[in-house]
Design an enzyme around this catalytic site. Sequence first.
Site, PDB file in Angstrom:
ATOM      1  N   LYS A  14      42.312  33.056  42.588  1.00  0.00           N
ATOM      2  CA  LYS A  14      41.499  32.332  41.604  1.00  0.00           C
ATOM      3  C   LYS A  14      42.402  31.590  40.612  1.00  0.00           C
ATOM      4  O   LYS A  14      42.222  30.407  40.363  1.00  0.00           O
ATOM      5  CB  LYS A  14      40.598  33.304  40.811  1.00  0.00           C
ATOM      6  CG  LYS A  14      39.709  34.178  41.683  1.00  0.00           C
ATOM      7  CD  LYS A  14      38.856  35.131  40.865  1.00  0.00           C
ATOM      8  CE  LYS A  14      39.613  36.189  40.089  1.00  0.00           C
ATOM      9  NZ  LYS A  14      40.284  37.214  40.918  1.00  0.00           N
ATOM     10  N   ARG A  88      31.900  38.591  35.506  1.00  0.00           N
ATOM     11  CA  ARG A  88      32.255  39.735  36.331  1.00  0.00           C
ATOM     12  C   ARG A  88      31.133  40.761  36.390  1.00  0.00           C
ATOM     13  O   ARG A  88      31.270  41.765  37.084  1.00  0.00           O
ATOM     14  CB  ARG A  88      33.481  40.421  35.731  1.00  0.00           C
ATOM     15  CG  ARG A  88      34.794  39.948  36.334  1.00  0.00           C
ATOM     16  CD  ARG A  88      35.886  40.592  35.523  1.00  0.00           C
ATOM     17  NE  ARG A  88      37.045  40.908  36.301  1.00  0.00           N
ATOM     18  CZ  ARG A  88      38.125  40.145  36.355  1.00  0.00           C
ATOM     19  NH1 ARG A  88      38.159  39.003  35.732  1.00  0.00           N
ATOM     20  NH2 ARG A  88      39.170  40.540  37.043  1.00  0.00           N
ATOM     21  N   ARG A 127      53.703  39.408  42.689  1.00  0.00           N
ATOM     22  CA  ARG A 127      53.468  38.277  41.788  1.00  0.00           C
ATOM     23  C   ARG A 127      54.345  38.351  40.526  1.00  0.00           C
ATOM     24  O   ARG A 127      54.554  39.410  39.958  1.00  0.00           O
ATOM     25  CB  ARG A 127      51.998  38.316  41.376  1.00  0.00           C
ATOM     26  CG  ARG A 127      51.645  37.422  40.219  1.00  0.00           C
ATOM     27  CD  ARG A 127      50.171  37.304  40.017  1.00  0.00           C
ATOM     28  NE  ARG A 127      49.518  38.559  39.718  1.00  0.00           N
ATOM     29  CZ  ARG A 127      48.211  38.684  39.578  1.00  0.00           C
ATOM     30  NH1 ARG A 127      47.431  37.645  39.766  1.00  0.00           N
ATOM     31  NH2 ARG A 127      47.685  39.836  39.280  1.00  0.00           N
ATOM     32  N   ARG A 161      52.952  41.554  35.398  1.00  0.00           N
ATOM     33  CA  ARG A 161      51.862  42.162  34.633  1.00  0.00           C
ATOM     34  C   ARG A 161      51.884  43.680  34.762  1.00  0.00           C
ATOM     35  O   ARG A 161      52.109  44.212  35.839  1.00  0.00           O
ATOM     36  CB  ARG A 161      50.519  41.625  35.158  1.00  0.00           C
ATOM     37  CG  ARG A 161      50.179  40.274  34.600  1.00  0.00           C
ATOM     38  CD  ARG A 161      49.016  39.600  35.269  1.00  0.00           C
ATOM     39  NE  ARG A 161      47.849  40.414  35.543  1.00  0.00           N
ATOM     40  CZ  ARG A 161      46.726  39.949  36.083  1.00  0.00           C
ATOM     41  NH1 ARG A 161      46.636  38.651  36.374  1.00  0.00           N
ATOM     42  NH2 ARG A 161      45.714  40.743  36.334  1.00  0.00           N
ATOM     43  N   ARG A 172      41.045  48.083  40.185  1.00  0.00           N
ATOM     44  CA  ARG A 172      40.460  46.758  39.894  1.00  0.00           C
ATOM     45  C   ARG A 172      39.571  46.308  41.047  1.00  0.00           C
ATOM     46  O   ARG A 172      38.521  45.695  40.842  1.00  0.00           O
ATOM     47  CB  ARG A 172      41.585  45.745  39.631  1.00  0.00           C
ATOM     48  CG  ARG A 172      42.197  45.907  38.244  1.00  0.00           C
ATOM     49  CD  ARG A 172      43.612  45.338  38.135  1.00  0.00           C
ATOM     50  NE  ARG A 172      43.709  43.931  38.446  1.00  0.00           N
ATOM     51  CZ  ARG A 172      44.856  43.308  38.702  1.00  0.00           C
ATOM     52  NH1 ARG A 172      46.004  43.977  38.683  1.00  0.00           N
ATOM     53  NH2 ARG A 172      44.875  42.031  38.970  1.00  0.00           N
TER      54      ARG A 172
HETATM   55  P1  AP5 Z   1      46.386  34.718  41.842  1.00  0.00           P
HETATM   56  O1  AP5 Z   1      46.000  33.289  41.936  1.00  0.00           O
HETATM   57  O2  AP5 Z   1      47.150  35.147  40.648  1.00  0.00           O
HETATM   58  O3  AP5 Z   1      45.091  35.631  42.073  1.00  0.00           O
HETATM   59  P2  AP5 Z   1      43.852  35.936  41.146  1.00  0.00           P
HETATM   60  O4  AP5 Z   1      42.640  35.910  42.005  1.00  0.00           O
HETATM   61  O5  AP5 Z   1      43.855  35.031  39.942  1.00  0.00           O
HETATM   62  O6  AP5 Z   1      44.204  37.426  40.783  1.00  0.00           O
HETATM   63  P3  AP5 Z   1      44.202  38.227  39.435  1.00  0.00           P
HETATM   64  O7  AP5 Z   1      44.949  39.492  39.706  1.00  0.00           O
HETATM   65  O8  AP5 Z   1      44.693  37.393  38.290  1.00  0.00           O
HETATM   66  O9  AP5 Z   1      42.695  38.523  39.279  1.00  0.00           O
HETATM   67  P4  AP5 Z   1      42.056  39.596  38.479  1.00  0.00           P
HETATM   68  O10 AP5 Z   1      40.666  39.139  38.582  1.00  0.00           O
HETATM   69  O11 AP5 Z   1      42.295  41.003  38.852  1.00  0.00           O
HETATM   70  O12 AP5 Z   1      42.803  39.495  37.060  1.00  0.00           O
HETATM   71  P5  AP5 Z   1      42.377  38.908  35.655  1.00  0.00           P
HETATM   72  O13 AP5 Z   1      43.581  38.399  34.999  1.00  0.00           O
HETATM   73  O14 AP5 Z   1      41.192  38.009  35.795  1.00  0.00           O
HETATM   74  O15 AP5 Z   1      47.196  35.094  43.162  1.00  0.00           O
HETATM   75  C1  AP5 Z   1      47.819  36.355  43.317  1.00  0.00           C
HETATM   76  C2  AP5 Z   1      49.199  36.181  43.979  1.00  0.00           C
HETATM   77  O16 AP5 Z   1      49.027  35.692  45.299  1.00  0.00           O
HETATM   78  C3  AP5 Z   1      50.101  35.163  43.285  1.00  0.00           C
HETATM   79  O17 AP5 Z   1      51.427  35.628  43.329  1.00  0.00           O
HETATM   80  C4  AP5 Z   1      49.948  33.877  44.102  1.00  0.00           C
HETATM   81  O18 AP5 Z   1      51.145  33.098  44.088  1.00  0.00           O
HETATM   82  C5  AP5 Z   1      49.659  34.425  45.485  1.00  0.00           C
HETATM   83  N1  AP5 Z   1      48.707  33.582  46.216  1.00  0.00           N
HETATM   84  C6  AP5 Z   1      47.607  32.949  45.722  1.00  0.00           C
HETATM   85  N2  AP5 Z   1      46.954  32.286  46.707  1.00  0.00           N
HETATM   86  C7  AP5 Z   1      47.639  32.563  47.857  1.00  0.00           C
HETATM   87  C8  AP5 Z   1      47.470  32.172  49.228  1.00  0.00           C
HETATM   88  N3  AP5 Z   1      46.435  31.404  49.600  1.00  0.00           N
HETATM   89  N4  AP5 Z   1      48.362  32.641  50.129  1.00  0.00           N
HETATM   90  C9  AP5 Z   1      49.419  33.439  49.751  1.00  0.00           C
HETATM   91  N5  AP5 Z   1      49.639  33.814  48.470  1.00  0.00           N
HETATM   92  C10 AP5 Z   1      48.763  33.375  47.536  1.00  0.00           C
HETATM   93  O19 AP5 Z   1      41.861  40.234  34.921  1.00  0.00           O
HETATM   94  C11 AP5 Z   1      42.761  41.259  34.514  1.00  0.00           C
HETATM   95  C12 AP5 Z   1      41.988  42.326  33.741  1.00  0.00           C
HETATM   96  O20 AP5 Z   1      41.402  41.754  32.552  1.00  0.00           O
HETATM   97  C13 AP5 Z   1      40.798  42.957  34.470  1.00  0.00           C
HETATM   98  O21 AP5 Z   1      41.216  44.041  35.295  1.00  0.00           O
HETATM   99  C14 AP5 Z   1      39.923  43.423  33.280  1.00  0.00           C
HETATM  100  O22 AP5 Z   1      40.435  44.597  32.690  1.00  0.00           O
HETATM  101  C15 AP5 Z   1      40.100  42.280  32.299  1.00  0.00           C
HETATM  102  N6  AP5 Z   1      39.115  41.202  32.463  1.00  0.00           N
HETATM  103  C16 AP5 Z   1      39.361  39.908  32.822  1.00  0.00           C
HETATM  104  N7  AP5 Z   1      38.240  39.187  32.863  1.00  0.00           N
HETATM  105  C17 AP5 Z   1      37.235  40.047  32.522  1.00  0.00           C
HETATM  106  C18 AP5 Z   1      35.823  39.881  32.407  1.00  0.00           C
HETATM  107  N8  AP5 Z   1      35.223  38.704  32.656  1.00  0.00           N
HETATM  108  N9  AP5 Z   1      35.104  40.974  32.069  1.00  0.00           N
HETATM  109  C19 AP5 Z   1      35.680  42.174  31.811  1.00  0.00           C
HETATM  110  N10 AP5 Z   1      37.018  42.390  31.912  1.00  0.00           N
HETATM  111  C20 AP5 Z   1      37.794  41.328  32.264  1.00  0.00           C
END
Ligand code: AP5
Length: 217
Positions: A14, A88, A127, A161, A172
């Site tokens: 994402k 979410r 990552r 992270r 997660r």
């Molecule tokens: P990346 O693009 O970073 O993946 P992502 O889907 O953004 O993953 P996240 O881990 O950031 O998602 P998340 O939803 O757990 O975390 P968030 O920060 O939102 O890609 C991952 C890796 O793969 C990278 O190294 C990239 O280079 C590689 N990659 C990407 N595409 C690829 C491909 N096609 N092929 C190969 N490699 C690839 O949330 C973190 C925490 O915050 C949550 O756990 C929660 O505690 C809190 N939080 C955030 N939002 C909310 C909400 N709305 N409500 C409540 N709590 C929340």
Amino acid sequence: MLNIILLGPPGAGKGTQAARLQAERRMIQLSTGDMLREARASGSPIGEKVKAIMDAGELVSDAIVTALIGERLDTCVDCGAIFDGFPRTRAQAKALDLLLSERGRKLDHVIELAVDEDALVTRITGRFTCAKCGTGYHDSFRPTKVPGVCDVCGSTEFKRRPDDNEQTVRKRMEEYRAKTQPILPYYEERGLVRSVNGMGSVEDVGAAIDAILDGTA
Ligand code: AP5
């Protein structure tokens, strides 16, 4: 002015795709994960509150993330919006409808990145990002061109992270299955959901998303 949600489990890509879309189109990336990480780094009372929740891989309260999204949505009134990691929960999905309608916006697409969860653990644990400009990399899939030097700004400092360890990633994913995946029918009923194979290369996934946004898919 397109408003889209990128939906998928941790590591689905994402953030990678949202950052690309922001760089290529007049759209802003609204990542609640990034906003919460900024809050915790600032040491503010909200930051202190969310730190332990994030490190445990659990979800932060709907009220906090909805307030953060509302503030950021107003930073560019004539930009499209890419919701990355929000909504979410069903409560967040309803809150987003309200935030959009209050601003005369409407949701155009909910793009689901369909992925194999086991492969995601490898993606997440490899990552890292540039500590200076925030460019994202991966040990195997997207390394820096020169080892240890950021391609974009030349910095030699990088960070990982604290929630990117296998145990927290599994938690997660559990949260995603229990609370986030069940909101898909809410959007399916409105004919907004498009599914993209998130297991392709970054370029292939990007091309599939572009085709949806450009109306050619
Ligand atoms: P990346 O693009 O970073 O993946 P992502 O889907 O953004 O993953 P996240 O881990 O950031 O998602 P998340 O939803 O757990 O975390 P968030 O920060 O939102 O890609 C991952 C890796 O793969 C990278 O190294 C990239 O280079 C590689 N990659 C990407 N595409 C690829 C491909 N096609 N092929 C190969 N490699 C690839 O949330 C973190 C925490 O915050 C949550 O756990 C929660 O505690 C809190 N939080 C955030 N939002 C909310 C909400 N709305 N409500 C409540 N709590 C929340």
